[in-house]
Motif scaffolding. Sequence first.
Motif, PDB file in Angstrom:
ATOM      1  N   MET A 126      19.161  13.302  29.940  1.00 59.81           N
ATOM      2  CA  MET A 126      19.455  11.733  29.937  1.00 59.81           C
ATOM      3  C   MET A 126      20.919  11.689  29.654  1.00 59.81           C
ATOM      4  SD  MET A 126      16.110   9.845  28.091  1.00 59.81           S
ATOM      5  CE  MET A 126      16.896   8.354  28.399  1.00 59.81           C
ATOM      6  N   ARG A 127      21.725  10.859  30.450  1.00 57.64           N
ATOM      7  CA  ARG A 127      23.119  10.616  30.263  1.00 57.64           C
ATOM      8  C   ARG A 127      23.314   9.355  29.182  1.00 57.64           C
ATOM      9  NH1 ARG A 127      26.199   9.273  35.833  1.00 57.64           N
ATOM     10  NH2 ARG A 127      27.810   9.229  34.295  1.00 57.64           N
ATOM     11  N   PRO A 128      24.159   9.767  28.367  1.00 54.35           N
ATOM     12  CA  PRO A 128      24.361   8.796  27.265  1.00 54.35           C
ATOM     13  C   PRO A 128      24.880   7.525  27.769  1.00 54.35           C
ATOM     14  CG  PRO A 128      26.148  10.295  27.213  1.00 54.35           C
ATOM     15  CD  PRO A 128      25.093  10.767  28.193  1.00 54.35           C
ATOM     16  N   SER A 129      24.407   6.310  27.198  1.00 57.06           N
ATOM     17  CA  SER A 129      25.041   5.130  27.769  1.00 57.06           C
ATOM     18  C   SER A 129      26.496   4.814  27.518  1.00 57.06           C
ATOM     19  CB  SER A 129      24.096   4.079  26.623  1.00 57.06           C
ATOM     20  OG  SER A 129      24.534   4.068  25.434  1.00 57.06           O
ATOM     21  N   ARG A 130      26.643   3.776  28.104  1.00 55.22           N
ATOM     22  CA  ARG A 130      28.181   3.465  28.035  1.00 55.22           C
ATOM     23  C   ARG A 130      28.637   3.116  26.565  1.00 55.22           C
ATOM     24  NH1 ARG A 130      31.728  -0.998  28.907  1.00 55.22           N
ATOM     25  NH2 ARG A 130      33.787  -0.439  29.747  1.00 55.22           N
ATOM     26  N   SER A 131      27.838   2.390  25.798  1.00 47.96           N
ATOM     27  CA  SER A 131      28.240   2.123  24.473  1.00 47.96           C
ATOM     28  C   SER A 131      28.203   3.292  23.517  1.00 47.96           C
ATOM     29  CB  SER A 131      27.197   0.903  24.122  1.00 47.96           C
ATOM     30  OG  SER A 131      25.990   1.594  24.020  1.00 47.96           O
ATOM     31  N   PHE A 132      27.274   4.066  23.780  1.00 49.32           N
ATOM     32  CA  PHE A 132      27.576   5.373  22.983  1.00 49.32           C
ATOM     33  C   PHE A 132      28.520   6.159  23.304  1.00 49.32           C
ATOM     34  CE2 PHE A 132      26.324   9.927  22.400  1.00 49.32           C
ATOM     35  CZ  PHE A 132      26.073   9.876  21.074  1.00 49.32           C
ATOM     36  N   ARG A 133      29.107   6.268  24.332  1.00 55.24           N
ATOM     37  CA  ARG A 133      30.058   7.052  24.766  1.00 55.24           C
ATOM     38  C   ARG A 133      31.635   6.314  24.238  1.00 55.24           C
ATOM     39  NH1 ARG A 133      28.151   7.144  30.101  1.00 55.24           N
ATOM     40  NH2 ARG A 133      29.603   5.574  30.770  1.00 55.24           N
ATOM     41  N   ILE A 134      31.665   4.869  24.008  1.00 53.89           N
ATOM     42  CA  ILE A 134      32.761   4.373  23.563  1.00 53.89           C
ATOM     43  C   ILE A 134      32.506   4.551  22.058  1.00 53.89           C
ATOM     44  CG2 ILE A 134      33.722   2.102  23.049  1.00 53.89           C
ATOM     45  CD1 ILE A 134      32.517   1.038  25.747  1.00 53.89           C
ATOM     46  N   PHE A 135      31.458   4.389  21.368  1.00 56.64           N
ATOM     47  CA  PHE A 135      31.404   4.771  20.037  1.00 56.64           C
ATOM     48  C   PHE A 135      31.684   6.150  19.469  1.00 56.64           C
ATOM     49  CE2 PHE A 135      28.514   6.516  16.628  1.00 56.64           C
ATOM     50  CZ  PHE A 135      29.040   5.689  15.410  1.00 56.64           C
ATOM     51  N   ARG A 136      31.258   7.143  20.494  1.00 56.67           N
ATOM     52  CA  ARG A 136      31.517   8.536  20.027  1.00 56.67           C
ATOM     53  C   ARG A 136      33.280   8.684  20.124  1.00 56.67           C
ATOM     54  NH1 ARG A 136      28.892  12.749  24.128  1.00 56.67           N
ATOM     55  NH2 ARG A 136      30.410  11.500  25.524  1.00 56.67           N
ATOM     56  N   THR A 137      33.844   8.056  21.467  1.00 50.67           N
ATOM     57  CA  THR A 137      35.153   8.392  21.461  1.00 50.67           C
ATOM     58  C   THR A 137      35.978   7.505  20.198  1.00 50.67           C
ATOM     59  OG1 THR A 137      35.001   8.189  23.723  1.00 50.67           O
ATOM     60  CG2 THR A 137      37.382   7.850  22.925  1.00 50.67           C
ATOM     61  N   VAL A 138      35.574   6.399  19.932  1.00 54.26           N
ATOM     62  CA  VAL A 138      36.111   5.634  18.755  1.00 54.26           C
ATOM     63  C   VAL A 138      36.157   6.479  17.280  1.00 54.26           C
ATOM     64  CG1 VAL A 138      36.094   3.642  17.260  1.00 54.26           C
ATOM     65  CG2 VAL A 138      36.038   3.708  19.750  1.00 54.26           C
ATOM     66  N   ALA A 139      34.484   7.118  17.069  1.00 54.01           N
ATOM     67  CA  ALA A 139      34.425   7.927  15.993  1.00 54.01           C
ATOM     68  C   ALA A 139      35.265   9.093  15.905  1.00 54.01           C
ATOM     69  CB  ALA A 139      33.131   8.251  15.964  1.00 54.01           C
ATOM     70  N   LEU A 140      35.372   9.671  17.092  1.00 51.23           N
ATOM     71  CA  LEU A 140      36.439  10.946  17.130  1.00 51.23           C
ATOM     72  C   LEU A 140      37.711  10.742  16.906  1.00 51.23           C
ATOM     73  CD1 LEU A 140      34.731  13.058  20.046  1.00 51.23           C
ATOM     74  CD2 LEU A 140      34.589  13.652  17.715  1.00 51.23           C
ATOM     75  N   ALA A 141      38.340   9.433  17.598  1.00 50.75           N
ATOM     76  CA  ALA A 141      39.512   9.220  17.162  1.00 50.75           C
ATOM     77  C   ALA A 141      39.888   8.902  15.845  1.00 50.75           C
ATOM     78  CB  ALA A 141      40.032   7.869  18.175  1.00 50.75           C
ATOM     79  N   VAL A 142      38.968   8.124  15.101  1.00 50.46           N
ATOM     80  CA  VAL A 142      39.137   7.870  13.753  1.00 50.46           C
ATOM     81  C   VAL A 142      39.190   9.046  12.943  1.00 50.46           C
ATOM     82  CG1 VAL A 142      38.265   6.742  11.705  1.00 50.46           C
ATOM     83  CG2 VAL A 142      38.126   5.397  13.907  1.00 50.46           C
ATOM     84  N   VAL A 143      38.150  10.129  13.062  1.00 54.72           N
ATOM     85  CA  VAL A 143      38.325  11.406  12.346  1.00 54.72           C
ATOM     86  C   VAL A 143      39.616  12.019  12.477  1.00 54.72           C
ATOM     87  CG1 VAL A 143      37.230  13.535  12.121  1.00 54.72           C
ATOM     88  CG2 VAL A 143      35.756  11.631  12.167  1.00 54.72           C
TER      89      VAL A 143
END
Length: 271
Positions: free
Chosen positions: A1-18
Amino acid sequence: MRPSRSFRIFRTVALAVVVIGLLAPLLWMITASLKTNVDIYDTGKAFAFSPTLDNYANVLQRANYVQFIGNSLWVAFAATVLSLILGVPAAYSMSRFNMRRSALVVLMARVIPGVSLLVPWYYVFSNLRMVGGFTVLILSHMFVSLPLIVYIMMGYFDGLPTELEEAALVDGLTHIGAFRRITMPLSVPGIATAGILSFIFSWNNFMFALVLSGADTKTLPVAIFDFVGYASIDWGGLMAAATVVTLPIMVIALFVQKYVVSGLTAGATKG
């Protein structure tokens, strides 16, 4: 299953913060090392400033840091080599002969805070007139390096198949011969991983060297204190010295990261 758009945005933001959280102190340290103390205190020159190398000149010339770099290299190298010589055969014995009680002792030595041993060590080594020399520094750093190497190599040896060693024994080799000719060449990635991590821990060790080193055997983490005075702190020199301590380890980690990851994960799966 492909991750949803909201999850991809959350993942990108979380990685950027880290990433920003990890890199921001490092970038501030490097930029501060290129400023004068007046510019460091001036918030208006956080990004727009005239860089200077005077802090590095102070560190490498007037503060005699070349000697401290050599001290750190010697102590870290000697502690790592001696720990590998003792730790790799010990880890092999514990793995192949099910010496779980000994492994538990090693694990306990790994988790015991080193500060709890500083007072007894200082008392013993001072009576032996060894405080201030390289020998006591190497031995104290081995307290951290040796359990780490044994712990990593036990997991690595557990992941190696025993059939190759059994075949070597059938062909007439002894256990020592099988270890030297069969197991050792196969365990080079694990040995490299353990050695690299041991060297890094020894290079960064501050507590043991602070108490047990002398004026001529200071390592770099201890020598940084020369820029901290009673009434003021030379922030420019302090940041330049911290950069000198940090950059070699960062370069090593950058070039050997794939070997470290492969060595740490080699014993994760069996069968």
